[in-house]
Scaffold this active site. Structure first.
Site, PDB file in Angstrom:
ATOM      1  N   ASP A   1      -6.362  10.418   6.118  1.00  0.00           N
ATOM      2  CA  ASP A   1      -7.307   9.323   5.908  1.00  0.00           C
ATOM      3  C   ASP A   1      -8.745   9.822   5.868  1.00  0.00           C
ATOM      4  O   ASP A   1      -9.135  10.712   6.639  1.00  0.00           O
ATOM      5  CB  ASP A   1      -7.163   8.333   7.070  1.00  0.00           C
TER       6      ASP A   1
ATOM      7  N   SER B   1     -10.234  -1.012   6.374  1.00  0.00           N
ATOM      8  CA  SER B   1     -11.456  -0.335   5.945  1.00  0.00           C
ATOM      9  C   SER B   1     -12.687  -1.169   6.323  1.00  0.00           C
ATOM     10  O   SER B   1     -12.891  -1.438   7.513  1.00  0.00           O
ATOM     11  CB  SER B   1     -11.380  -0.028   4.445  1.00  0.00           C
TER      12      SER B   1
ATOM     13  N   HIS C   1      -5.748   6.651   3.303  1.00  0.00           N
ATOM     14  CA  HIS C   1      -6.507   5.457   3.681  1.00  0.00           C
ATOM     15  C   HIS C   1      -5.734   4.150   3.489  1.00  0.00           C
ATOM     16  O   HIS C   1      -6.218   3.092   3.876  1.00  0.00           O
ATOM     17  CB  HIS C   1      -7.795   5.423   2.841  1.00  0.00           C
TER      18      HIS C   1
END
Length: 313
Positions: free
Chosen positions: A260, A120, A287
């Site tokens: 995601d 991320s 995610h």
């Protein structure tokens, strides 16, 4: 100061702190760093947020199963590192976190030979580290990350438009009122998170721990991102590396989940422009494929790391 214990894989786990710019950065090493540099190279994990702390990425210690050390750390301002709730928002910069990573690998004695994995926000930071100085970096893994924040917002808004109408209305009303810390906003936000952030519900304890610590001290997250994954008003709002990714010269793996919040539009620039790159999409994940499909994640990422291991010159 450091301490050693035994982890769940019967591997040694060393924790300690490193001085950094008058503060302390906490780190955790699963496995043993090979001082000779002949075995599998260490992997350094950059957590997300910004400010989410390392907890939710602990499943990645599975990558130590082939004999490599896996290094987790809490970036300054969160987790077990020094918190600075009164710091001016301008203190929190990409450059700060690039410097912290470089200081850490020097401190651990691995600066000349390590793999880098970012998840991320960590996958935004990873390319910045490589573009700043790729010395010693054997490979880069970019997990669930955008090449630009405007692309991230575009993707997030497309997913947000698919939420139930009452959830969308609550989000809009609370954002307009400036009450994004309300229980109503958090409940609406969770509908999005359960679809596109972590589909293992209820969230595993280590994932919940990262969310809880952002709630307890949202300083870094609010300064750089904003109140939520899809309401970005912080300093990263215009961040982009799209026009620089072609200069990434280390072997790169790009991964994401089929559900995601990091939709293909956000990571495609990495795949299109990095000279030595491959990608993989985990079909049952959002995610956090490392949590949602841990065995598949370990296989895909572990194979990539092994392919690019090199002994110290």
């Amino acid at each position: 100061m450091s301490s050693v214990e035994v982890g769940p894989q019967d591997l040694p786990v060393t924790t300690g702190t490193m001085p950094f710019r008058g503060h302390e950065t906490w780190y955790r090493v699963t496995g043993t760093i090979d001082p000779a540099g002949t075995g599998p190279a260490p992997l350094v994990v950059l957590h997300g947020g910004p400010g989410a702390a390392h907890d939710y990425t602990l499943a990645m210690t599975s990558l130590a199963g082939d004999g490599r050390a896996v290094v987790h750390y809490d970036q300054l301002g969160c987790g077990l590192s020094t918190h600075l709730p009164d710091a001016d928002p301008s203190f929190w910069t990409v450059e700060l976190f690039v410097a912290e990573l470089r200081a850490l690998v020097e401190h651990l004695g691995i600066a000349d030979r390590f793999h880098l994995l970012g998840q991320s926000w960590g996958g935004m930071l990873g390319p910045e580290v490589v573009l700043s100085d790729d010395a010693g970096i054997l490979s880069l893994s970019i997990c669930d990350s955008p090449a630009s924040m405007p692309l991230w917002l575009q993707a997030a808004n497309e997913l947000r438009d698919q939420l139930p109408a009452d959830v969308q209305a609550t989000l809009l009303a609370e954002e307009a009122a400036g009450t994004t810390d309300s229980e109503a906003y958090k409940a609406a936000e969770k509908v999005f998170y359960d679809r596109h952030v972590c589909r293992v519900v209820p969230n595993p304890p280590e994932v919940a721990a990262s969310f809880d610590q952002i709630d307890d001290d949202p300083t870094v997250y609010h300064a750089m991102n904003g109140p939520s994954e899809f309401h970005v008003v912080g300093s990263l709002k215009e961040w982009s590396v799209v026009d620089r990714v072609a200069d990434i010269r280390v072997p790169t793996l790009v991964v994401a989940g089929a559900y995601d919040e990091a939709r293909p539009i956000v990571w495609q620039p990495f795949v299109d422009a990095i000279p030595d790159v491959r990608s993989h999409v985990f079909g049952e994940s959002s995610h956090m494929p490392h949590v949602e499909e841990p065995e598949a994640f370990t296989e895909v990422v572990g194979s990539f790391l092994r392919e690019h291991d090199r002994p110290r010159p």
